[in-house]
Design a protein around this motif. Structure first.
Motif, PDB file in Angstrom:
ATOM      1  N   ASP A  34     -76.337  39.461  57.903  1.00  0.00           N
ATOM      2  CA  ASP A  34     -76.434  41.074  57.530  1.00  0.00           C
ATOM      3  C   ASP A  34     -75.866  41.100  56.058  1.00  0.00           C
ATOM      4  O   ASP A  34     -76.155  41.767  55.319  1.00  0.00           O
ATOM      5  CB  ASP A  34     -75.431  41.771  58.394  1.00  0.00           C
ATOM      6  N   ALA A  35     -74.744  40.268  55.837  1.00  0.00           N
ATOM      7  CA  ALA A  35     -74.171  40.390  54.386  1.00  0.00           C
ATOM      8  C   ALA A  35     -75.173  39.792  53.416  1.00  0.00           C
ATOM      9  O   ALA A  35     -75.138  40.540  52.237  1.00  0.00           O
ATOM     10  CB  ALA A  35     -72.845  39.599  54.457  1.00  0.00           C
ATOM     11  N   LEU A  37     -78.517  39.643  53.447  1.00  0.00           N
ATOM     12  CA  LEU A  37     -79.443  40.626  53.286  1.00  0.00           C
ATOM     13  C   LEU A  37     -79.082  41.897  52.587  1.00  0.00           C
ATOM     14  O   LEU A  37     -79.672  42.565  51.797  1.00  0.00           O
ATOM     15  CB  LEU A  37     -80.078  40.937  54.676  1.00  0.00           C
ATOM     16  N   ALA A  38     -77.919  42.431  52.764  1.00  0.00           N
ATOM     17  CA  ALA A  38     -77.392  43.581  52.065  1.00  0.00           C
ATOM     18  C   ALA A  38     -77.161  43.488  50.750  1.00  0.00           C
ATOM     19  O   ALA A  38     -77.372  44.114  49.904  1.00  0.00           O
ATOM     20  CB  ALA A  38     -76.131  43.991  53.044  1.00  0.00           C
ATOM     21  N   PHE A  39     -76.649  42.195  50.270  1.00  0.00           N
ATOM     22  CA  PHE A  39     -76.237  42.182  48.996  1.00  0.00           C
ATOM     23  C   PHE A  39     -77.058  41.242  48.139  1.00  0.00           C
ATOM     24  O   PHE A  39     -76.640  41.140  46.723  1.00  0.00           O
ATOM     25  CB  PHE A  39     -74.784  41.446  49.034  1.00  0.00           C
ATOM     26  N   HIS A  46     -84.632  37.280  53.257  1.00  0.00           N
ATOM     27  CA  HIS A  46     -85.664  38.666  53.411  1.00  0.00           C
ATOM     28  C   HIS A  46     -86.950  38.205  54.024  1.00  0.00           C
ATOM     29  O   HIS A  46     -87.480  39.285  54.490  1.00  0.00           O
ATOM     30  CB  HIS A  46     -85.572  39.367  52.151  1.00  0.00           C
ATOM     31  N   TYR A  52     -85.610  43.331  58.729  1.00  0.00           N
ATOM     32  CA  TYR A  52     -84.417  44.221  58.054  1.00  0.00           C
ATOM     33  C   TYR A  52     -84.866  45.261  57.138  1.00  0.00           C
ATOM     34  O   TYR A  52     -84.282  46.367  57.068  1.00  0.00           O
ATOM     35  CB  TYR A  52     -83.791  43.164  57.038  1.00  0.00           C
ATOM     36  N   LYS A  53     -86.036  45.037  56.510  1.00  0.00           N
ATOM     37  CA  LYS A  53     -86.518  46.219  55.596  1.00  0.00           C
ATOM     38  C   LYS A  53     -86.852  47.490  56.331  1.00  0.00           C
ATOM     39  O   LYS A  53     -86.715  48.747  55.741  1.00  0.00           O
ATOM     40  CB  LYS A  53     -88.019  46.024  55.118  1.00  0.00           C
ATOM     41  N   HIS A  55     -84.838  48.328  59.057  1.00  0.00           N
ATOM     42  CA  HIS A  55     -83.838  48.405  59.817  1.00  0.00           C
ATOM     43  C   HIS A  55     -84.142  48.086  61.393  1.00  0.00           C
ATOM     44  O   HIS A  55     -83.739  48.940  62.282  1.00  0.00           O
ATOM     45  CB  HIS A  55     -83.292  49.977  59.693  1.00  0.00           C
ATOM     46  N   GLN A  57     -84.342  44.734  63.887  1.00  0.00           N
ATOM     47  CA  GLN A  57     -84.080  43.218  63.815  1.00  0.00           C
ATOM     48  C   GLN A  57     -84.650  42.790  65.164  1.00  0.00           C
ATOM     49  O   GLN A  57     -84.636  41.246  65.241  1.00  0.00           O
ATOM     50  CB  GLN A  57     -82.400  42.957  63.746  1.00  0.00           C
TER      51      GLN A  57
END
Length: 412
Positions: A34-35, A37-39, A46, A52-53, A55, A57
């Motif tokens: 998650d970290a 993919l988020a940052f 990705h 993830y795009k 939301h 999973q």
């Protein structure tokens, strides 16, 4: 004679490679994933985690594979990935705080796999083979090479050293303190020298990536049937590999952790072990084997040294001399009732690169009743077993280097 050929890799631009490439997907915990993919909008995670795009999973199966393909196309459309114009080999070096590995990324032949030029040392699970074949069919690419090893070769070493004296195409460090370097080999004479050198090598051994190689071969058979104009030169007849000299492999052991004693008390279990082993109670003293056929065991709060009674055990072939096989034959199957060590719910495998204290901590946690450790298998033992047409038990070897995803991508 091994067929090793150059290919046109799809890869990230020089300025983004450190952000794009990732560890193998399976290594990440959900929190780490998650970290990342988020940052990091550029991470290859990705692509292989396309839900993830949205939301979401829990996407799986062919739907997920098709979305992986779509995310991959987006990376190409955004010029994060571009394909080399001419075929080449790729020299890749990984430098860790304790080791340095340097070999060649290339396309290797599915025919060599079928003809036993490329040999495997472990069996594979049919379910995983078919799953990954379906993944490859739907995505159209492979981003993580199979690790193959070959005998040390001066001709190949000469080309590698020539390029290591040049500026690398990639050079970046990662947060685990590893440094990664990659050189592109597209000079025709250097390509020919590498290809000719491998053509004089009789056997390549799979060190890591058994399911990837088997699945690639299954896909090749499938696509051949679907292609009325099949020639044998199509890209699907090859799979991406990282070829590394034998002397650079690092091989570690896997510890075995067992959840119950199959109805026995600790004392009864020790009595059963006495048939095949001379047993020494080491108390709280950590014991790690220093010789073949010696085992460490942690049971009921104490360490034990187990020494195989060779007079009680029959060595019949090279596999019977393997410590992991000895442990299965004398302990896991007859005493602990673990018949299928590939799928048994009673056993956990964990690689050991540390001080061996994991043998104690996992059992002391209450999740396991007993643990076993042994010496690592060496490359000569592995080759002897494979050359005899035998397969090693699962989780016998933990082999490094572990490779990053998306340094080079192979399309078919």
């Amino acid at each position: 004679m091994a067929i090793v050929k150059p290919f046109k890799a799809v890869r990230a631009t020089r300025d983004k490679i450190a952000l794009v490439s990732s560890k193998s997907y399976e290594i990440y915990t959900p929190e780490m994933l998650d970290a990342k993919l988020a940052f990091n909008p550029y991470t290859f995670l990705h692509v292989i985690n396309p839900g993830y795009k949205y939301h979401k999973q829990d996407i799986s199966g062919e739907q997920r594979f098709k979305l992986v393909h779509n995310r991959y196309l987006e990376f190409k459309e955004d010029d994060i990935f571009t394909q080399d114009e001419t075929p080449g080999f790729y020299i890749y070096q990984k430098i860790t705080p304790t080791n340095s590995f340097c070999g060649i990324i290339a396309a290797t032949s599915v025919d060599d796999y079928h003809n036993n030029v490329i040999k495997k040392h472990e069996g594979t699970l049919r379910e995983r083979e078919l799953l990954f074949e379906n993944y490859l069919k739907n995505t159209g690419f492979n981003a993580e090479p199979v690790l193959l090893t070959y005998p040390d070769n001066n001709s190949i070493d000469g080309v590698i050293q020539k390029y290591k004296n040049k500026r690398p195409e990639y050079q970046f460090a990662t947060t685990d303190k590893d440094t990664h370097l990659l050189w592109v080999v597209n000079d025709k004479s250097d390509i020919q020298q590498i290809a000719n050198a491998f053509a004089n090598i009789d056997t390549l051994y799979i060190a890591d990536g058994h399911h990837r190689s088997t699945s690639s071969c299954l896909l090749a058979q499938r696509l051949e049937k679907e292609n009325p104009n099949h020639t044998g030169d199509e890209d699907y007849n090859f799979f991406m590999s990282y070829l590394l000299p034998e002397n650079q492999l690092s091989i570690y052991e896997f510890n075995r952790f067992i959840k119950d004693l199959n109805g026995l008390t600790p004392d009864e279990f020790l009595i059963e072990l006495d048939t095949f082993f001379r047993i020494e109670n080491r108390g709280q003293e950590l014991y790690k084997p220093k010789e073949k056929h010696h085992f460490s065991m942690y049971l009921n709060g104490e360490f034990y040294a187990l020494y195989l009674r060779k007079s009680a055990y029959n060595f019949t072939d090279s596999l019977s001399q393997l410590d992991a096989q000895i442990l299965y034959t004398t302990v896991l199957k007859p005493i602990l009732g673990i018949n299928d060590i590939r799928n048994a719910s009673k056993i956990l495998y964990s690689q050991d690169k540390s001080d061996g204290l994991e043998l104690k901590t996992k059992v002391d946690s209450g999740d396991f009743k007993v643990s076993f450790g042994m010496l690592p298998t060496d490359i000569n033992e592995l080759k002897t077993i494979v050359d005899a047409g035998l397969l090693m038990p699962p989780k016998t070897t933990y082999i490094e280097p572990k490779l990053r995803s998306a340094l080079t991508i192979y399309e078919f």
